[in-house]
Write an enzyme that holds these catalytic residues in place. Structure first.
Site, PDB file in Angstrom:
ATOM      1  N   VAL A 198       0.819  -1.228   0.000  1.00  0.00           N
ATOM      2  CA  VAL A 198       0.000   0.000   0.000  1.00  0.00           C
ATOM      3  C   VAL A 198       0.847   1.269   0.000  1.00  0.00           C
ATOM      4  O   VAL A 198       0.308   2.368  -0.115  1.00  0.00           O
ATOM      5  CB  VAL A 198      -0.991   0.077   1.200  1.00  0.00           C
ATOM      6  CG1 VAL A 198      -2.056  -0.996   1.106  1.00  0.00           C
ATOM      7  CG2 VAL A 198      -0.267   0.037   2.533  1.00  0.00           C
ATOM      8  N   LYS A 199       2.165   1.126   0.090  1.00  0.00           N
ATOM      9  CA  LYS A 199       3.025   2.308   0.175  1.00  0.00           C
ATOM     10  C   LYS A 199       3.296   2.909  -1.214  1.00  0.00           C
ATOM     11  O   LYS A 199       2.803   2.412  -2.211  1.00  0.00           O
ATOM     12  CB  LYS A 199       4.335   1.937   0.883  1.00  0.00           C
ATOM     13  CG  LYS A 199       4.119   1.409   2.308  1.00  0.00           C
ATOM     14  CD  LYS A 199       3.520   2.466   3.213  1.00  0.00           C
ATOM     15  CE  LYS A 199       3.580   2.134   4.689  1.00  0.00           C
ATOM     16  NZ  LYS A 199       2.906   0.928   5.128  1.00  0.00           N
ATOM     17  N   HIS A 200       4.133   3.961  -1.251  1.00  0.00           N
ATOM     18  CA  HIS A 200       4.334   4.697  -2.510  1.00  0.00           C
ATOM     19  C   HIS A 200       5.009   3.860  -3.579  1.00  0.00           C
ATOM     20  O   HIS A 200       4.735   4.018  -4.762  1.00  0.00           O
ATOM     21  CB  HIS A 200       5.168   5.952  -2.248  1.00  0.00           C
ATOM     22  CG  HIS A 200       4.502   6.879  -1.298  1.00  0.00           C
ATOM     23  ND1 HIS A 200       4.552   6.698   0.054  1.00  0.00           N
ATOM     24  CD2 HIS A 200       3.754   7.984  -1.510  1.00  0.00           C
ATOM     25  CE1 HIS A 200       3.858   7.667   0.648  1.00  0.00           C
ATOM     26  NE2 HIS A 200       3.369   8.450  -0.276  1.00  0.00           N
TER      27      HIS A 200
END
Ligand SMILES: Cc1ncc(COP(=O)(O)O)c(C=O)c1O
Length: 399
Positions: A198-200
């Site tokens: 879910v991170k960048h």
């Protein structure tokens, strides 16, 4: 045309969407797949050149001298606390409004997490609260850039310099963020990142520590590889791998690093799209008096990992849980970030922490809902979230 004033799905109406929209989602494209396949066809699956290439590109992107890849953001935090020289008897001041891993990493090294309350305006650790908690045992402060909004680094760095302690930034939410034009990753003594999906950017599981200090970088490299001093083997040209400290297997593989490097090439476009979505949310929600839009900062470039929306519960008949369920029923995958760390049963039992310790974090946490925010959201997705929030709040509001 959607029926904005319609009956919420939770009360028997038609949901705004047919399929659940998650709050975050990875984006893997053909170039990522090609980069991974190239490694799979090569000689090194781990400990090879793709790790170095990823580390160098990452350090360059965040403006740091050194970057050391880890197998997760949690492992990166563990490494950073270790490389800060923290051990039993020490205290580290940390925000309670964070994922458990921030505080847990302090405990992994035998030290004690001390929770400093947040500033309710920014949802980030409050430097005034930090100042009050400094003690002779304090060895570091761990600011967490909540949702991607940088903490007031000028004040925290000044506090740390005065007290002669480290700053370990948990930047799991903040890849690409900037404070007063300076990139997050080059400010604190050590800064950690996460590459969870879910991170960048993602490597499946993965993390990174950045630092300006080559000695700490060397300690991090040993720590992720069983405490083995690789240079010894290189120097002597023998089979020997001398273990000089305690360490773990926290290595990131070449397969993962190839994915991370490829994802890094698209970081900027993702950040731009995230900011556009956040602005659409702000424009839609600022005039609804039952809502507090996510904080932004004039001195900061926000990385918008997610969108933290707060409810003015005093103006609603429904509580946060009911509002959460109502949005889920509309197929909007809202989340809650976070239950403050000091209220988790383990922390209550082990450290005797209780409700009332950090009132601003507790109050914010009771009101928070995380709205979906990721670059691949379409304009229709964004519009669905806004429609669902409006519909549910009209149903939940007192007047
Ligand atoms: C603030 C924060 N710190 C640390 C972590 C841990 O990262 P990882 O899941 O990569 O171990 C996360 C992950 O969600 C996080 O949100």
């Amino acid at each position: 045309m959607k029926d904005v004033d319609g009956i919420p799905a939770v009360a028997g109406g038609k949901p705004v969407r047919e399929r659940m929209l998650p709050y975050g989602r990875q984006h893997v494209d053909e170039s990522d797949i090609a980069a991974v396949v190239e490694v799979l066809r090569g000689d090194w699956l781990t400990n090879g050149p793709a790790v170095t290439r990823f580390e160098e590109a990452f350090a360059d992107r965040v403006g740091a001298r050194c970057a050391v890849a880890f197998s997760s953001g949690t492992a990166a935090l563990h490494g950073a606390v270790h490389a800060a020289g923290i051990g039993p008897g020490d205290e580290v001041i940390v925000s309670p409004l964070t994922f458990l891993a921030s505080a847990n990493s302090i405990g992994y090294c035998g030290a004690t997490p001390v929770f400093a309350d947040i500033d309710p305006t920014t949802l980030n650790i409050d430097p005034n609260a930090v100042k009050k908690l400094l003690s002779p045992r304090t060895k570091a402060v761990m600011p967490v850039h909540f949702a991607g909004l940088p903490c007031p680094m000028d004040r925290l760095l000044a506090l740390a310099a005065e007290a002669n302690i480290c700053i370990i930034e948990d930047a799991a939410h903040a890849l690409g963020a900037e404070w007063c034009g300076q990139r997050i990753g080059a400010l604190g003594t050590l800064t950690t990142f996460s590459f969870h999906p879910v991170k960048h950017i993602t490597t499946g599981e993965g993390g990174m520590v950045t630092t300006q200090d080559p000695e700490r970088a060397a300690a991090l490299r040993r720590f992720r590889n069983h405490g083995i001093e690789r240079e010894v083997r290189q120097r002597q040209g023998t089979w020997r791998q001398d273990m000089v400290a305690y360490g773990f297997n926290y290595r990131l593989s070449d397969i993962q690093s190839a994915l991370g490097w490829s994802q890094l090439q698209r970081l900027e476009e993702g950040l731009v799209r995230r900011a556009v979505i956040a602005e659409q949310y702000r424009a839609a929600f600022w005039e609804m008096e039952q809502l507090i839009p996510a904080p932004t900062g004039a001195q900061a470039r926000h990385a918008w990992h997610f969108y933290p929306l707060r409810l003015r519960l005093e103006m609603l008949w429904k509580d946060r849980e009911t509002t959460f369920e109502a949005l889920r029923a509309e197929n909007i995958g809202v989340g809650v970030h976070y239950l403050p760390v000091h209220l988790h049963p383990y922390y209550r039992d082990r450290f005797g922490t209780r409700r009332g310790l950090c009132p601003a974090a507790e109050d914010a946490a009771d009101r928070l809902l995380t709205l979906p925010l990721f670059p691949q959201m379409t304009d229709q997705d964004v519009s669905d979230v806004i429609t669902a929030v409006r519909k549910v709040i009209r149903w939940a509001r007192k007047s």
